[in-house]
Write an enzyme that holds these catalytic residues in place. Sequence first.
Site, PDB file in Angstrom:
ATOM      1  N   GLU A 157       0.804  -1.218   0.000  1.00  0.00           N
ATOM      2  CA  GLU A 157       0.000   0.000   0.000  1.00  0.00           C
ATOM      3  C   GLU A 157       0.839   1.271   0.000  1.00  0.00           C
ATOM      4  OE1 GLU A 157      -2.715  -3.239   1.110  1.00  0.00           O
ATOM      5  OE2 GLU A 157      -0.676  -2.700   1.735  1.00  0.00           O
ATOM      6  N   PHE A 212      -9.371  -3.145   1.457  1.00  0.00           N
ATOM      7  CA  PHE A 212     -10.236  -2.826   2.584  1.00  0.00           C
ATOM      8  C   PHE A 212      -9.687  -1.560   3.226  1.00  0.00           C
ATOM      9  CE2 PHE A 212     -10.721  -7.359   1.991  1.00  0.00           C
ATOM     10  CZ  PHE A 212     -12.092  -7.566   2.126  1.00  0.00           C
ATOM     11  N   ALA A 213     -10.582  -0.722   3.750  1.00  0.00           N
ATOM     12  CA  ALA A 213     -10.131   0.522   4.368  1.00  0.00           C
ATOM     13  C   ALA A 213      -9.140   0.255   5.486  1.00  0.00           C
ATOM     14  CB  ALA A 213     -11.326   1.309   4.903  1.00  0.00           C
ATOM     15  N   HIS A 249     -11.157  -6.203   8.794  1.00  0.00           N
ATOM     16  CA  HIS A 249     -11.850  -5.958   7.533  1.00  0.00           C
ATOM     17  C   HIS A 249     -13.156  -5.196   7.741  1.00  0.00           C
ATOM     18  CE1 HIS A 249      -9.230  -9.412   6.667  1.00  0.00           C
ATOM     19  NE2 HIS A 249      -9.298  -9.078   5.390  1.00  0.00           N
TER      20      HIS A 249
END
Length: 639
Positions: free
Chosen positions: A378, A401-402, A445
């Site tokens: 990321e 996922f955030a 999640h």
Amino acid sequence: MLKPRLIEEKMLILLRQGKVSKWFSGIGQEAISVGVTLALHSDEYILPMHRNLGVFTTRKIPLHRLFSQWQGKANGFTKGRDRSFHFGTQEFNIVGMISHLGPQFGVADGIALASKLKNLNQVTAVFTGEGGTSEGDIHEALNVASVWSLPVIFCIENNGYGLSTPTNEQYNCEHLADRAKGYGMESHIIDGNNIIEVFTKLDAIAKDLRQNTRPVLIEFKTFRMRGHEEASGTKYVPQDLMDQWEKKDPIENFKRYLIAEKILTDGIDDLIKEEFKAEINEHLDIAYAEEVITPSVENELNDVYKPFEYEAFDAESDTEELRLIDAISEGLKQSMEKHDDLVIMGQDVAEYGGVFKITDGFVDQFGKDRVRNTPICESAIIETAMGLSICGIKSVVELQFADFVTSGFNPVVNYLAKSHYRWNQNADVVLRMPCGAGVAAGPFHSQTNEAWFTKTPGLKVVYPAFPKDAKGLLATAINDPNPVLFFEHKALYRSIRQDVPSNYFTIPFGEAATLKTGETISIITYGAGVHWAIEVLEKHPEISADLIDLRSLQPLDTDSIYASVKKTGKAIILQEDSLFGGIASDISALIMEECFEHLDAPVKRVASLDTPIPFINQLEEQYLAKGRFEDELLQLVAY
């Protein structure tokens, strides 16, 4: 090489006189900065560190602007907002560092990717020290560059010490260049104190990379003759090592070579020094004469974001019933059609279509250059998006996922958020954030972590609850030249349907939607909370309430909030996030400050438990604010 050396010697004097606040010396390393910069074309980007003064002087930046920067004057590059070499300049194709070091490599990836996408045949050079190579961002960026064959020259200045920590306490390999093998990458070890070797080898490498795109890792063996910064000194360095490297001084050695080759004489050398010293003093006088910065709150606030002139695209009457997930997909596709260089990046977003299938079929329409699968990294991908923005290319990054944004938190809050304020460089990046509980996905999640980012100046945060809003707000997010975190609730993806205009349209940020109007109480919420509130109000039609869907959290529509609360006299704020430190707390405080005399009851916050999010459904239901909202609302109505 002589010019930056003389500037540094002058800076050390000024430091002792208290006329500059800090200095990171590159004395002994000038050959690297100068040689690399000379090997690149002037329109190719260089990403230096705080010991690379030679990059700036070789790019012929006027010295008075550098001196103004170091003195915190307005004619510098950061308007006094950041120090030393923490700046960039598009005018000279230089992108400055942040103190976290590692993100530089990922940003270089993005700039190099832009070169490939635009077929510019350009290379990008980026610097770090051997200490920085231990950071995770460095390894992520090297891997991405190799997988995508990006034309980046990764320059490691191995000067033996990370501040005071010697290399044998930093890594357990003989040469850092050997690490390139693990990434399938070409590498070279170069004598960083030999200007001829640095320039000739880098010139050849750069020429080759312009035609045969790939990354190359260079380890420059060198030494700094001063401390990490002047306050740290050099007592931790053995004297015999200092003596050994002093004999390898790149300037003195090259001077002797030039004299031996009858290219230079002592007289010419003295003349050059006097000319440089005169130039330094002249430009210092210019910087000294410049007025100190006069603080202005308005100027500071105005520079946090790049100005955005919202362009309204109206929704047409032709509609189709879509789920939230379909509306996001359609909006993303139409934005890809509108912006023909928009890039989507993320894990599994290409052929697989993303884990939620939002980009399913996109590769067939837009190709793999624009819809890019990424490694699981990321940080590097968010940094790559920043590099694309530097080159004028918009991007959307899908965080699977955030929750996973934590692996890229640093570039979000320290690079994307602060760049425009620091040196007028915007981050034209949208981060898509699938979030939320209610799907039995457990602690990693299910988070709805918007408060991490509403707290950070420079970021915009959007959180739609309905398909139409999601489509229109996503189009605006992509048009906006600032970094936007776009939250998409997973539990709403396939459970909420709505008639959505089929055409490309936009919805402005900072305008809440009033879904119901009433006289008794104001309900302020967003995301899944909107639907929880609707359920409760349908169960209790006797409650006359304003229901406000915020839609965007930064910017926040405070006018709608205040007008409603002043009318009803009561306010309840519902969020899915845990209570302490959530945005409901700030909204509550704002209401207390602005609407206190209109209140007939305390402002009420309703949120989920202050625990991590549990997995099993009975625990998740207990955790969520949904189960407590009805009782809290009835109590406040009856107050």
